[in-house]
Design an enzyme around this catalytic site. Structure first.
Site, mmCIF file in Angstrom:
data_model
loop_
_atom_site.group_PDB
_atom_site.id
_atom_site.type_symbol
_atom_site.label_atom_id
_atom_site.label_comp_id
_atom_site.label_asym_id
_atom_site.label_seq_id
_atom_site.Cartn_x
_atom_site.Cartn_y
_atom_site.Cartn_z
ATOM 1 N N LYS A 178 -14.049 1.132 -29.706
ATOM 2 C CA LYS A 178 -14.820 1.840 -30.197
ATOM 3 C C LYS A 178 -14.113 2.963 -30.824
ATOM 4 C CE LYS A 178 -18.223 2.579 -27.214
ATOM 5 N NZ LYS A 178 -19.398 2.822 -26.363
ATOM 6 N N TYR A 195 2.380 3.439 -28.889
ATOM 7 C CA TYR A 195 3.588 4.596 -29.256
ATOM 8 C C TYR A 195 4.467 3.810 -30.095
ATOM 9 C CZ TYR A 195 2.719 8.685 -26.868
ATOM 10 O OH TYR A 195 1.803 9.896 -26.446
ATOM 11 N N HIS A 238 4.784 3.997 -22.503
ATOM 12 C CA HIS A 238 5.177 4.798 -23.772
ATOM 13 C C HIS A 238 6.536 5.340 -23.888
ATOM 14 C CE1 HIS A 238 1.292 3.777 -24.440
ATOM 15 N NE2 HIS A 238 0.706 4.868 -23.887
ATOM 16 N N TRP A 280 14.882 8.202 18.911
ATOM 17 C CA TRP A 280 14.012 7.573 19.840
ATOM 18 C C TRP A 280 12.646 7.095 19.126
ATOM 19 C CZ3 TRP A 280 16.504 5.979 24.401
ATOM 20 C CH2 TRP A 280 17.575 6.682 24.844
HETATM 21 C C1 BG6 Z 1 -2.792 5.673 -23.055
HETATM 22 C C2 BG6 Z 1 -2.899 6.304 -21.722
HETATM 23 O O1 BG6 Z 1 -1.923 4.625 -23.299
HETATM 24 O O2 BG6 Z 1 -2.078 6.923 -23.854
HETATM 25 C C3 BG6 Z 1 -3.853 7.590 -21.653
HETATM 26 O O3 BG6 Z 1 -3.742 5.120 -20.830
HETATM 27 C C4 BG6 Z 1 -3.083 8.560 -22.473
HETATM 28 O O4 BG6 Z 1 -4.365 8.229 -20.477
HETATM 29 C C5 BG6 Z 1 -2.897 8.059 -23.751
HETATM 30 O O5 BG6 Z 1 -4.007 9.622 -22.569
HETATM 31 C C6 BG6 Z 1 -1.959 9.015 -24.753
HETATM 32 O O6 BG6 Z 1 -1.857 8.616 -26.105
HETATM 33 P P1 BG6 Z 1 -1.778 9.607 -27.249
HETATM 34 O O7 BG6 Z 1 -1.557 8.658 -28.237
HETATM 35 O O8 BG6 Z 1 -3.058 10.517 -27.330
HETATM 36 O O9 BG6 Z 1 -0.488 10.602 -26.922
#
Ligand code: BG6
Length: 819
Positions: A71, A237, A299, A645
């Site tokens: 979503k 990331y 990440h 011990w």
């Molecule tokens: C996700 C994690 O992969 O990355 C979350 O599961 C985290 O816990 C998020 O909040 C952070 O991503 P961003 O893009 O908001 O830095």
């Protein structure tokens, strides 16, 4: 296909508005379709001429289509893909799949689809049109049983045929819990595999496993259904614009960077992801993973490899990138628990109790904050600290990687001169003060080259500070157009580009690196932090050689009525009385420090007075943090003169994980330098059998004690107490008087393994010092009950501990004491 445009008509919009809008849309759609047909023919011709993949129909299936991720990001990403490709000659259909029946899930999906927004370069009118088209092409399908997948597979083949279009590919996005991957992949393989020449791409969201072995198992399971080239393991990331520009930036600016990208010039590297939100709503996932598995193993580690790997000749050659990444993984120094500090925000445990329906008093050790120091064993980086840190409920939302360079200029005056300032390069992922993704280079380093026409230099800036320096001190590069990470990666999947995805080898290398640390931290108590700005500097940590520790001791505000303090220590503990004996209480971390100090003082005294220190240790989980602390501070402890011990032992071979000796060995003995013959495990295994009375193991241990320990009086006995009031392996109902004058006895536990060997009350009560360590909320009720019961050793064995001429101190943490 029942599309969402039909569903939308049954909604609550007024018909006349709807009709007018529909007319407009139909007209525009006709134009668009005519345009698409012409372009498709042209595009097909030119593509075929180039030998590029053939155009045609692409079916996109999101499994888990109404979940949070879908979503929030996925439908948006696929809508952008559609908007960008609508005139390219491809045609699309989108299927949202899920376990729920259509009548329940379709309206939810429709709501999510209605919320997608257009790419910025689309005019409002065209946007409305493209969006209507997109809604028309999307439908919900229940995907639960084999038959559901079979029906989907059939539909995916027949639908393009019915429209007279060739099929180009099928893209499945699995946005479901990882435990469902293997099953869904198998069903896709069995029922939804396209015909020869049509591509299949299956996208997998993390978590890809929980540790090395689970990742390996998952990889093997998936490999039985999907070919490696068909799998796209996503790490969003790698889709962030700044992260994907790390390698191009290093390449473009190599003439400046090559001479300084090493340990001689870099002071340290920091890779940071700070968040202001908590884990509420995701606890069933989060509590099993915690911050290291959630964002650091993936990440932040990916960013680490991009910053440090050798530059491949061709940056978009996925194989070469992987090869260079793997070199970094194999050079990462092994992590021990002292390379990390961990924390947990205050209300996390309550959230766990609520979302996991745990009884009050459940105590989760899952860290929501971690600071970890990593070193790379390569001539280029040796000794250069790389700090990875992330946490929920911190003061701001911000992600960045900073390379802080050494400054070899000593400024005598005019400290605000440019050359006196810190020299740094910041890869700013987004949020925070700057609010946009950027690469910042201190002006006293060099002026960076613009990488391509998609990036620009920022020249006008608000007057803000970024990581301690006014923004005017940096050259700043930023993307011309900001793009969402998921949209970017979805577009790459569509193009069949794999360089920004996680290969199986990459994944296993990363888990191989993180798993030992995760295991060694499994039972470590995290520092509890209040959350937000109130954290102050309690999560700051300092680097001490190869170790990290919190920079400040947690300050505990204590009730005025409590006496004493910690004898000049900077943290505060309270001292009082419990069951008429001395009690020391503090937060778990400080309590462990205090107990370790008391233990060391007792050891030094004993060694001074008698040349040796006899210490009897218990198993169980409570003392693990103490063992870790002792192992970390081993250099000042008189281990050479210490005899270890066992208080009690389970009747299993000493090498088994269940064995108390094995626990003491793994968490303490193997880390400290002490003579081998000063270690005295209990002889539970004799004549190749376990704890048989006639083998005389208990007697043998008793003799060993009598021979080596003066008057059989241990200097220090460390005990714990179980929920049923047992201590050592003396359980309620064990008829303690039957032990008579023995110092060691075979006993029975209600829990498995039932047979035990234990010091008797007599042996324990002879000791010079006895400490009972009790930690965690789950012990609160027990501590309350014990404060009321009289001495009844047969029902509450721990109440039988009364050193005859020694002292007993209860070490109880605040969670156990105050609940
Ligand atoms: C996700 C994690 O992969 O990355 C979350 O599961 C985290 O816990 C998020 O909040 C952070 O991503 P961003 O893009 O908001 O830095």
């Amino acid at each position: 296909m029942q599309s969402f445009i039909e569903l939308g008509c049954v909604g609550n919009r007024s018909c006349s508005v709807l009709c007018q809008r529909m007319l407009k849309v139909v007209w525009a759609a006709l134009l668009l379709m005519a345009n698409v047909c012409v372009q498709r023919v042209q595009a097909n011709e030119s593509q075929e001429a180039k030998g590029a993949p053939k155009l045609g129909h692409v079916s996109v299936v999101i499994v888990g289509a109404t979940g949070d991720l879908a979503k929030k990001y996925l439908w948006q990403g696929f809508f952008h893909l559609y908007a960008n490709q609508v005139s390219s000659g491809y045609t699309f259909s989108f299927y949202g799949g899920g376990l729920s029946p259509k009548d329940k899930a379709a309206p939810i999906l429709f709501e999510a689809l209605k919320r997608v927004s257009c790419p910025r370069d689309l005019s409002e009118e065209r946007c409305a049109l493209v969006k209507e088209q997109f809604l028309k092409l999307a439908e919900y399908r229940q995907l639960k049983t084999v038959e559901d997948y079979q029906a989907l597979g059939k539909h995916l083949s027949e639908h393009p045929k019915g429209e007279g279009i060739a099929e180009a590919g099928r893209l499945f996005y699995l946005s479901v819990p990882a435990f469902a991957y293997a099953d869904v992949a198998e069903k896709i393989n069995a029922s939804c595999r396209p015909a020869e020449g049509v591509w299949l791409r299956v996208v997998l969201e993390k978590p890809f496993g929980h540790d090395f072995s689970s990742a390996q198992l998952l990889s093997a399971q998936l490999a039985s259904s999907l070919r490696d080239e068909e799998m796209y393991r996503i790490d969003h990331y790698l889709g962030k614009q700044v992260v994907s520009k790390i390698l191009p930036f290093r390449r473009e600016n190599s003439k400046h960077l090559d001479p300084i990208w090493n340990k001689h010039h870099i002071e340290r590297v920091e890779i940071v992801l700070k968040e202001t939100l908590d884990a509420k709503g995701r606890i069933p996932f989060y509590d099993q993973y915690g911050v290291i598995r959630d964002v650091i193993q993936n990440h932040l580690t990916e960013v680490l490899t991009l910053l440090t790997m050798g530059l491949p000749a061709n940056l978009s050659d996925a194989k070469e990138v992987l090869k260079n990444k793997l070199k970094i993984f194999s050079a990462l120094e092994h992590l021990e628990s002292h390379c990390a500090v961990i924390g947990q925000y205050k209300s996390y445990n309550e959230e766990v109790e609520q979302e996991l329906n745990k009884t009050k008093g459940h105590y989760s050790l899952t860290p929501t904050f971690a600071g970890i120091m990593v070193y790379i064993n390569m001539a280029q980086y040796e000794g250069m600290p790389i700090i990875l840190t992330s946490g929920k409920m911190l003061d701001e939302r911000l992600g960045y990687a900073r390379i802080l360079f050494k400054n070899d200029i000593f400024c005598v005056q005019k400290h605000d001169s440019v050359h006196c300032k810190p020299k740094q390069i910041i890869f700013y992922f987004g949020h925070g003060a700057l609010q946009y993704p950027a690469i910042l280079v201190s002006k006293n380093l060099f002026k960076p080259d613009l990488m391509d026409t998609e990036w620009k230099e920022v020249t006008e800036q608000k007057d803000i500070n970024v990581l301690g320096m006014p923004i005017s001190n940096y050259y700043i590069l930023t993307p011309m157009v900001q793009r969402e990470a998921y949209a970017e990666l979805i577009s790459q999947i569509f193009q069949g580009r794999k360089d920004s995805f996680i290969s199986a080898e990459n994944l296993l290398a990363s888990w191989g690196f993180w798993t030992p640390l995760l295991h060694s931290l499994a039972k470590a108590p995290p520092r509890i932090y209040p959350g937000g700005v109130e954290n102050g500097n309690m999560l700051d940590f300092k680097l001490l050689g190869r170790k990290v520790t919190f920079a400040n001791d947690a300050l505990v505000f204590i009730n005025q009525d409590f006496t004493g303090g910690s004898g000049g220590q900077s943290f505060q503990v309270m001292q009082g009385k419990y069951r008429n004996n001395d009690m020391v209480s503090a937060w778990s971390e400080e309590l462990i420090v205090r107990l370790a100090d008391d233990l060391q003082a007792a050891a030094e005294k004993a060694v001074r007075e008698s040349g040796r220190f006899h210490l009897a240790l218990s198993g169980g989980s409570s003392p693990l943090a103490l063992f870790q602390r002792l192992a970390q501070h081993q250099y000042t402890f008189p281990w050479r003169d210490t005899h270890v011990w066992m208080v009690d032992e389970r009747c299993v071979p000493l090498t088994e994980l269940d064995s108390n000796f094995r626990t003491v060995h793994d968490h303490l003995l193997q880390h400290v330098k002490m003579p081998y013959f000063n270690i005295h495990p209990m002889p539970v295994q004799m004549n190749q059998r376990l704890c048989v009375e006639e083998d005389g193991g208990a007697l043998l241990y008793e003799r060993e004690i009598s021979q080596l320990v003066n008057g059989s009086r241990f200097h220090f006995v460390l005990l714990g107490v179980g929920h049923d009031g047992h201590t050592a392996s003396l359980f309620p109902g064990s008829k303690l008087e039957a032990h008579g004058n023995s110092l060691v006895a075979l006993t029975e536990s209600p829990a498995k393994p039932h047979q035990r060997m234990s010091l008797t009350l007599r042996a324990i009560n002879r000791a010079q010092k006895v400490a009972i360590l009790t930690m965690g909320k789950s012990k609160h009720e027990l501590i309350t009950q014990l404060s009321r019961v009289k001495d009844k050793p047969n029902s509450w064995p721990v109440t039988g501990i009364h050193p005859t001429s020694g002292t007993l101190v209860w070490y109880i943490d605040y969670d156990a004491l105050l609940g």
